[in-house]
Design an enzyme around this catalytic site. Structure first.
Site, PDB file in Angstrom:
ATOM      1  N   TYR A 123       0.805  -1.220   0.000  1.00  0.00           N
ATOM      2  CA  TYR A 123       0.000   0.000   0.000  1.00  0.00           C
ATOM      3  C   TYR A 123       0.837   1.269   0.000  1.00  0.00           C
ATOM      4  O   TYR A 123       0.339   2.341  -0.347  1.00  0.00           O
ATOM      5  CB  TYR A 123      -0.982  -0.042   1.172  1.00  0.00           C
ATOM      6  CG  TYR A 123      -1.959  -1.176   0.990  1.00  0.00           C
ATOM      7  CD1 TYR A 123      -3.028  -1.042   0.119  1.00  0.00           C
ATOM      8  CD2 TYR A 123      -1.780  -2.395   1.637  1.00  0.00           C
ATOM      9  CE1 TYR A 123      -3.910  -2.088  -0.088  1.00  0.00           C
ATOM     10  CE2 TYR A 123      -2.652  -3.451   1.432  1.00  0.00           C
ATOM     11  CZ  TYR A 123      -3.716  -3.293   0.567  1.00  0.00           C
ATOM     12  OH  TYR A 123      -4.583  -4.336   0.352  1.00  0.00           O
ATOM     13  N   PHE A 409     -11.147  -3.212  10.588  1.00  0.00           N
ATOM     14  CA  PHE A 409     -12.307  -3.190   9.697  1.00  0.00           C
ATOM     15  C   PHE A 409     -11.967  -3.888   8.391  1.00  0.00           C
ATOM     16  O   PHE A 409     -12.641  -3.794   7.426  1.00  0.00           O
ATOM     17  CB  PHE A 409     -12.768  -1.742   9.443  1.00  0.00           C
ATOM     18  CG  PHE A 409     -11.679  -0.789   8.994  1.00  0.00           C
ATOM     19  CD1 PHE A 409     -11.364  -0.683   7.659  1.00  0.00           C
ATOM     20  CD2 PHE A 409     -10.985  -0.034   9.912  1.00  0.00           C
ATOM     21  CE1 PHE A 409     -10.357   0.177   7.237  1.00  0.00           C
ATOM     22  CE2 PHE A 409      -9.989   0.844   9.497  1.00  0.00           C
ATOM     23  CZ  PHE A 409      -9.681   0.953   8.169  1.00  0.00           C
TER      24      PHE A 409
END
Length: 409
Positions: A123, A409
């Site tokens: 990322y 999450f």
């Protein structure tokens, strides 16, 4: 065949999710866990990559509000469930999903994207920087003592059913959200996450338990925890596993930690994913015996540099021109002048000479105040062009409390 990206159709969720499950090892989740994620999925914000009628890639973005330095709650896309089928790697699918997703986030008017990373290096290529860290430790309760503050004995603790206590626990959580950068305001439905406790994921521990801390009849803290029994020839050596420990005052938090460190038939408290400046570190008699370790927590990506830098405040006056590199989101490239203080900020494009040169990844890492621009400069990732500008910016970007993401999450 060309891979097609399209918004997730609710009717295709099961097939889409199987791609994700296989990418993360193929272990089948418990039905209640799978059902929770299906219920929380915001289908119009989730993407699927399709090779004909075959799903081969997944990516989603929850709609969150993130606390930033100064206490503001800023819209942020919670990037999640990203995967590419092993049969379709190195075809540019991930890059195309990330590019489409960030364009969508920009169109939704959200200046930030955030994620937790199974492989951080991936990322970083897309502009995400490690903006918060989490502490992990194991307290040896046979050798480490706790020294609690005055007033701890006045806090009343009582056991409660986790589901029955959920509303009171969520009220404590909601009051804490504005106090620490990196915390997420829980949208309806997310109160189910702390209660998620599938038997197959307990690894030998008990069902989740709850204890409430009360003062004058008001709930001022809580602990959700489990107990993992263990025995040796010498006797019991169980482990207490806290899942959440939150309190509105130091005495209540100390009372909760004292309770967790004194559970019968246990000798350890295994702490996972806590703030790096957590108070328990100053309650224990010997921190070194707790063997603390640190790892990355939340990764932040500035989708709109100007709007993101204006959304937070700064702990010292700052007037700095940043030269920002962002090849993946070229609308961010160029010079931005940031002026601000503890009351607010303005960040606009400028043609003035740059004071500090960096990429959007470094801006993301420093954004919540948990990573110093000076430390990034020491690694060669930030360059000072005007004497004193880097120190000025680094001090201004800091936070009095460490940023922390309390749940995944």
């Amino acid at each position: 065949m060309t891979t097609e990206l399209r918004v997730l159709d609710p009717a295709e969720w099961d097939r889409w999710y199987e791609v994700l499950a296989l990418a993360f090892g193929g272990v089948q989740e418990e039905p209640e866990e799978r059902r929770l994620w299906q219920d929380l999925t915001e289908h119009d914000r989730f993407l699927g990559a399709w090779d004909g009628d075959l799903p081969v890639g997944t990516a989603g973005a929850f709609s969150f509000r993130l606390t930033v330095p100064g206490g503001a709650s800023v819209p942020a896309a919670g990037v999640t469930m990203v995967s590419v089928a092993g049969t379709h790697r190195r075809r540019g699918i991930l890059t195309s999903m990330m590019r489409r997703q960030l364009s969508d986030v920009r169109a939704w008017g959200e200046p930030l994207a955030v994620l937790t990373a199974s492989e951080p290096e991936i990322y970083g290529r897309f502009g995400y920087g490690a903006a918060s860290y989490t502490a992990h430790a194991t307290i040896d309760t046979h050798r480490v003592r706790l020294s609690v503050p005055e007033g701890t004995d006045a806090v009343r603790l009582r056991a409660a059913d986790p589901a029955a206590a959920s509303e009171a626990c969520e009220a404590v959580y909601a009051r804490l959200v504005p106090t620490r950068p990196g915390m997420l305001a829980r949208r309806p439905g997310w109160e189910r996450l702390p209660l998620l406790d599938p038997a197959g994921s307990r690894e030998g521990a008990s069902a989740r338990q709850c204890v409430l801390a009360e003062r004058d009849g008001e709930v001022v803290g809580f602990a959700l925890y489990a107990i993992k029994p263990d025995w040796s020839f010498a006797g019991p050596e169980g482990t207490v596993v806290p899942h959440q420990v939150m309190a509105l005052e130091p005495a209540a938090e100390a009372a909760l930690w004292r309770f967790l460190c004194s559970v019968d038939l246990t000798s350890k408290v295994r702490i996972h994913s806590r703030p790096v400046d957590d108070g328990w570190q100053h309650l224990v008699s010997e921190l070194r015996r707790c063997e603390p370790t640190v790892r990355e927590g939340l990764f932040v990506r500035l989708v709109e540099v100007g709007a993101a830098l204006e959304a937070r405040t700064y702990q010292a006056p700052v007037d700095v021109v940043f030269e920002v590199a962002d090849a993946f989101c070229p609308w961010n490239e160029g010079r931005w002048r940031l002026t601000g203080d503890a009351k607010g900020a303005v960040c606009v494009r400028t043609s003035e000479p740059a004071d500090v040169e960096l990429s959007v990844r470094e801006l993301g890492a420093a954004y919540l105040g948990g990573t110093s621009l000076l430390s990034l400069a020491a690694a060669g990732r930030v360059r000072e062009l005007r004497d004193g500008a880097l120190t000025e910016a680094s001090v201004a970007f800091g936070s009095p409390v460490a940023p922390w993401l309390p749940h995944g999450f």
